[in-house]
Design an enzyme around this catalytic site. Structure first.
Site, PDB file in Angstrom:
ATOM      1  N   GLY A  66      -6.472   0.862  -3.144  1.00 12.46           N
ATOM      2  CA  GLY A  66      -5.709  -0.363  -3.339  1.00 12.46           C
ATOM      3  C   GLY A  66      -4.614  -0.509  -2.304  1.00 12.46           C
ATOM      4  O   GLY A  66      -4.511   0.277  -1.352  1.00 12.46           O
ATOM      5  N   GLU A 273       4.304  -1.376  -4.397  1.00 13.10           N
ATOM      6  CA  GLU A 273       4.765  -0.087  -4.914  1.00 13.10           C
ATOM      7  C   GLU A 273       6.289  -0.034  -4.906  1.00 13.10           C
ATOM      8  O   GLU A 273       6.942  -0.706  -4.099  1.00 13.10           O
ATOM      9  CB  GLU A 273       4.207   1.059  -4.048  1.00 13.10           C
ATOM     10  CG  GLU A 273       2.695   1.100  -3.957  1.00 13.10           C
ATOM     11  CD  GLU A 273       2.023   1.397  -5.284  1.00 13.10           C
ATOM     12  OE1 GLU A 273       2.551   2.250  -6.042  1.00 13.10           O
ATOM     13  OE2 GLU A 273       0.987   0.782  -5.581  1.00 13.10           O
TER      14      GLU A 273
END
Length: 303
Positions: A66, A273
């Site tokens: 990902g 993230e």
């Protein structure tokens, strides 16, 4: 013979890549690459593997996973003297970066075929607080949902997991007072979120930064000013169609360097993230990495 190093997340996308690994290896070997693999085992492992691949003078690094896996690989490559060409096989949930460079989503074999028929182009990456990003950086409560969604839920329902979490978070979203400097200009005030983008594809919204170019040395900066819930939802619906950029609640501009200071705690999102806390200075690193794009996307860039 050229050498390729595949760095892959074995748990991404219902273990989709791992299931297709034998065919992937065969296709790269047939294309003239002596190919080896590294399966990541923990957070940060892809960064270490990318550093090792650079030091071992591989010709090609293939990041399979990902957006988080791709971000780790880029962080491993960014400061190396020798930076191999990078290719991406997307098997994550949003796959924003792969979408921006024309690589097919969630079809591993098809992605490999497009990569092998594609072409390498130099693209920009971003740097902030000693971290690097290749697609998007941002701050504001809503940007946090990309790493607050449980991985098990993402595996089960994919992109829907983000929408479900977003609906849950909307009532609790509050503006934050910030000071944002960008290329000699200054914005002071309360905002819902800000985004520093390198591509047009953010959180599955393919028209969020419509003027974005991958290789122009400039970020696309979006600042959403203080709004109420109804206005927020209205602007989000406009963003799906790319009709949001002239809205009075939004600043949309180009910038090479962006500084963000906040009065309250604000987390930093890097390629989906958690990237620490602001403040931060975002610097565009012009054409810093060679990336393989689809032949169609390369043609669009060269027009």
């Amino acid at each position: 013979m050229k050498r390729a190093r595949i760095i892959y997340n074995p748990t991404s996308g219902r273990e989709l890549f791992k299931k297709n690994l034998p065919e992937v290896l065969q296709k790269f070997e047939q294309a003239g690459y002596e190919t080896s693999c590294h399966a990541t085992t923990c957070e940060g492992d892809a960064t270490k593997a990318a550093i090792a691949a650079c030091e071992r003078d591989f010709d090609l690094i293939v990041a399979a996973g990902g957006d988080g896996t791709i971000n780790e690989v880029v962080n491993g490559m960014a400061e190396q003297v020798n930076r191999p060409t990078l290719a991406v096989i997307p098997v994550g949930t949003t796959n924003d970066f792969a979408r921006a460079i024309g690589i097919p989503l969630n079809n591993v074999v098809q992605a490999v075929e497009v990569i092998l028929a594609g072409k390498a182009k130099k693209i920009d990456i971003g740097k902030v607080n000693d971290h690097y990003f290749i697609n998007i950086a941002g701050g504001g409560r809503l940007t946090e949902l990309t790493y607050e969604v449980p991985s098990k839920l993402k595996t089960m329902v994919g992109q829907l997991a983000y929408y479900l979490k977003g609906m849950e978070m909307l009532p609790s979203i509050r503006p934050t007072e910030v000071e944002i400097e960008y290329d000699g200009k200054l914005y002071q005030g309360e905002i819902m979120l800000f985004l520093v983008s390198l591509t047009n594809s953010v959180g599955g919204f393919e028209k969020l930064a419509p003027d974005s170019r991958l290789d122009d040395g400039m970020f696309d900066l979006l600042i959403l000013k203080k709004t109420n819930l109804a206005e927020f939802i209205r602007i989000a619906s406009l963003a799906l169609r790319g009709e949001h950029i002239n809205d009075e609640h939004l600043i949309y501009t180009k910038a090479n360097r962006v500084k963000v200071h906040t009065k309250d705690k604000m987390q930093l999102n890097l390629d989906g993230e958690y990237g620490g806390l602001l403040p931060g200075e975002f610097v565009n690193m012009y054409q810093h990495i060679d990336i393989i794009m689809s032949a169609e996307k390369v043609k669009q860039m060269e027009e």
